[in-house]
Design a protein around this motif. Structure first.
Motif, PDB file in Angstrom:
ATOM      1  N   LEU A  56       0.829  -1.194   0.000  1.00 26.92           N
ATOM      2  CA  LEU A  56       0.000   0.000   0.000  1.00 26.92           C
ATOM      3  C   LEU A  56       0.871   1.255   0.000  1.00 26.92           C
ATOM      4  O   LEU A  56       0.511   2.280  -0.584  1.00 26.92           O
ATOM      5  N   ILE A  57       2.028   1.173   0.639  1.00 26.35           N
ATOM      6  CA  ILE A  57       2.943   2.312   0.677  1.00 26.35           C
ATOM      7  C   ILE A  57       3.403   2.669  -0.729  1.00 26.35           C
ATOM      8  O   ILE A  57       3.431   3.853  -1.114  1.00 26.35           O
ATOM      9  N   ALA A  58       3.759   1.668  -1.523  1.00 27.28           N
ATOM     10  CA  ALA A  58       4.227   1.918  -2.893  1.00 27.28           C
ATOM     11  C   ALA A  58       3.147   2.590  -3.721  1.00 27.28           C
ATOM     12  O   ALA A  58       3.398   3.550  -4.451  1.00 27.28           O
ATOM     13  N   SER A  59       1.922   2.095  -3.589  1.00 29.10           N
ATOM     14  CA  SER A  59       0.804   2.680  -4.332  1.00 29.10           C
ATOM     15  C   SER A  59       0.535   4.108  -3.878  1.00 29.10           C
ATOM     16  O   SER A  59       0.268   4.998  -4.695  1.00 29.10           O
ATOM     17  N   SER A  60       0.614   4.355  -2.575  1.00 27.14           N
ATOM     18  CA  SER A  60       0.373   5.690  -2.028  1.00 27.14           C
ATOM     19  C   SER A  60       1.446   6.674  -2.473  1.00 27.14           C
ATOM     20  O   SER A  60       1.155   7.849  -2.731  1.00 27.14           O
ATOM     21  N   LEU A  61       2.692   6.198  -2.539  1.00 25.74           N
ATOM     22  CA  LEU A  61       3.780   7.078  -2.942  1.00 25.74           C
ATOM     23  C   LEU A  61       3.598   7.578  -4.373  1.00 25.74           C
ATOM     24  O   LEU A  61       3.975   8.714  -4.694  1.00 25.74           O
ATOM     25  N   ILE A  62       3.029   6.746  -5.233  1.00 22.15           N
ATOM     26  CA  ILE A  62       2.786   7.171  -6.615  1.00 22.15           C
ATOM     27  C   ILE A  62       1.802   8.338  -6.640  1.00 22.15           C
ATOM     28  O   ILE A  62       2.030   9.359  -7.295  1.00 22.15           O
ATOM     29  N   GLY A  63       0.692   8.186  -5.919  1.00 23.25           N
ATOM     30  CA  GLY A  63      -0.277   9.271  -5.839  1.00 23.25           C
ATOM     31  C   GLY A  63       0.305  10.519  -5.190  1.00 23.25           C
ATOM     32  O   GLY A  63       0.066  11.641  -5.639  1.00 23.25           O
ATOM     33  N   GLY A  64       1.096  10.320  -4.120  1.00 25.57           N
ATOM     34  CA  GLY A  64       1.708  11.447  -3.432  1.00 25.57           C
ATOM     35  C   GLY A  64       2.719  12.170  -4.303  1.00 25.57           C
ATOM     36  O   GLY A  64       2.775  13.402  -4.312  1.00 25.57           O
ATOM     37  N   PHE A  65       3.508  11.399  -5.042  1.00 24.28           N
ATOM     38  CA  PHE A  65       4.498  11.994  -5.940  1.00 24.28           C
ATOM     39  C   PHE A  65       3.816  12.833  -7.013  1.00 24.28           C
ATOM     40  O   PHE A  65       4.247  13.949  -7.322  1.00 24.28           O
ATOM     41  N   PHE A  66       2.716  12.306  -7.561  1.00 27.63           N
ATOM     42  CA  PHE A  66       1.980  13.022  -8.604  1.00 27.63           C
ATOM     43  C   PHE A  66       1.420  14.335  -8.064  1.00 27.63           C
ATOM     44  O   PHE A  66       1.555  15.399  -8.681  1.00 27.63           O
ATOM     45  N   ALA A  67       0.791  14.270  -6.881  1.00 24.50           N
ATOM     46  CA  ALA A  67       0.176  15.466  -6.293  1.00 24.50           C
ATOM     47  C   ALA A  67       1.228  16.507  -5.923  1.00 24.50           C
ATOM     48  O   ALA A  67       1.063  17.709  -6.198  1.00 24.50           O
ATOM     49  N   LEU A  68       2.318  16.072  -5.294  1.00 22.31           N
ATOM     50  CA  LEU A  68       3.372  16.997  -4.869  1.00 22.31           C
ATOM     51  C   LEU A  68       4.052  17.650  -6.068  1.00 22.31           C
ATOM     52  O   LEU A  68       4.302  18.871  -6.071  1.00 22.31           O
ATOM     53  N   ALA A  69       4.320  16.845  -7.091  1.00 18.83           N
ATOM     54  CA  ALA A  69       4.980  17.384  -8.284  1.00 18.83           C
ATOM     55  C   ALA A  69       4.085  18.405  -8.989  1.00 18.83           C
ATOM     56  O   ALA A  69       4.568  19.435  -9.484  1.00 18.83           O
TER      57      ALA A  69
END
Length: 317
Positions: A56-69
């Protein structure tokens, strides 16, 4: 203006308006293909990473990276669009996405597949960053598309044109949800990345067949209405002052921020949870059904507009 000149001017104006509308629809079709491709990579990557790592962490990081970027690049992207020709920005953005997907394909096909099953794999991290960079660069052309509306169409048609853009994005979400689930389920991530690179190449070729009419002599260093010089450097203070001049714009920004926050939470949790319950193909179909709301909203706006108080209408919804 003499009566004779009026007879000449009116048909010329109508021809120019019709030609601009044709260009807008051509650009919209091009953007539909580009949107589907970029959404496709985003969705497919999220599905694939969770299925590979079950994290779940890996999946969350993708969404977080997209939003932060997106947050970090939004003002800079807007600044780029302001100071460059819109067609050039859209074309270069598409080239950037194509290059990112091409590099991603090289990384994928030259790496042992077993490496991608570990969340600690640097190759997996590199692949995610490269592919997500391609989808983030796409936002540059998305901003340019919205600003092209004011160049191509009269003011009274802007709301309907933006509704059409929303409909296109909704169709992109729907098609992407189905395609990403089916491709990841039956063909694999390699086909997804390689296909995205090829399609973006075709998008670029199509962009070279038309242009967005802008004054060739405009340097984009002056405000289109006031004629005042624009700073070539990004100025946060000037940006805030400009936003403050538009009634309700700050409220809209805060509303959108909160809406995106909720979307980020759902994005991080729903895909992994859904993929634990059903196959990736079925989850893609379910996501497509929920995406129909985007299409409905876009059609409504293009037909009915948002009324005299758009912000109030959005809060009601």
């Amino acid at each position: 203006m003499s009566l004779k000149n009026e007879f000449i001017f009116i048909p010329t104006l109508l021809m120019q308006t019709n030609n601009n509308l044709k260009i807008f629809h051509t650009l919209l079709g091009n953007s539909l293909v580009a949107s589907v491709t970029n959404f496709f990579i985003w969705f497919a990557l999220g599905f694939w990473v969770f299925l590979q790592t079950h994290s779940l962490i890996a999946s969350s990081l993708i969404g977080g990276f997209f939003a932060l970027a997106n947050m970090v690049t939004a003002l800079q992207f807007g600044h780029i669009v302001d100071h460059n020709r819109k067609h050039a920005v859209i074309t270069r953005s598409s080239i950037g996405s194509m290059l990112a997907y091409s590099i991603g394909a090289i990384i994928y096909f030259t790496t042992d597949p077993s490496v991608f099953t570990s969340i600690g794999s640097w190759q997996l991290g590199l692949l995610v960053v490269v592919l997500m960079s391609g989808t983030i660069i796409w936002n540059l052309r998305n901003i340019a598309l919205s600003t092209s509306v004011s160049l191509l169409l009269p003011v009274e048609d802007h709301a309907k044109a933006n509704g059409k853009i929303g409909t296109v994005n909704g169709v992109g979400f729907t098609l992407t949800s189905v395609a990403s689930g089916l491709v990841i389920g039956y063909l694999g991530m390699g086909w997804a990345i390689a296909g995205a690179a090829v399609i973006m190449l075709l998008v670029i070729v199509h962009l070279l067949t038309f242009d967005i009419p802008e004054d060739k002599h405009v340097t984009h260093d002056t405000h289109p209405e006031s004629g005042e010089p624009l700073s070539k450097k990004l100025n946060i203070r000037e940006t805030i002052a400009t936003i403050n001049e538009v009634p309700g714009l700050f409220a809209l920004i805060f509303f959108t921020t909160f809406n995106n926050f909720l979307g980020g939470v759902f994005m991080a949790l729903m895909d992994p949870y859904g993929l634990l319950l059903v196959s990736v193909q079925t989850w893609g179909m379910i996501s497509a059904i929920t995406s129909l709301a985007f299409i409905g909203a876009g059609i409504y706006i293009s037909k009915k507009w948002l009324g005299t108080n758009p912000l109030k209408t959005m809060f009601y919804v």
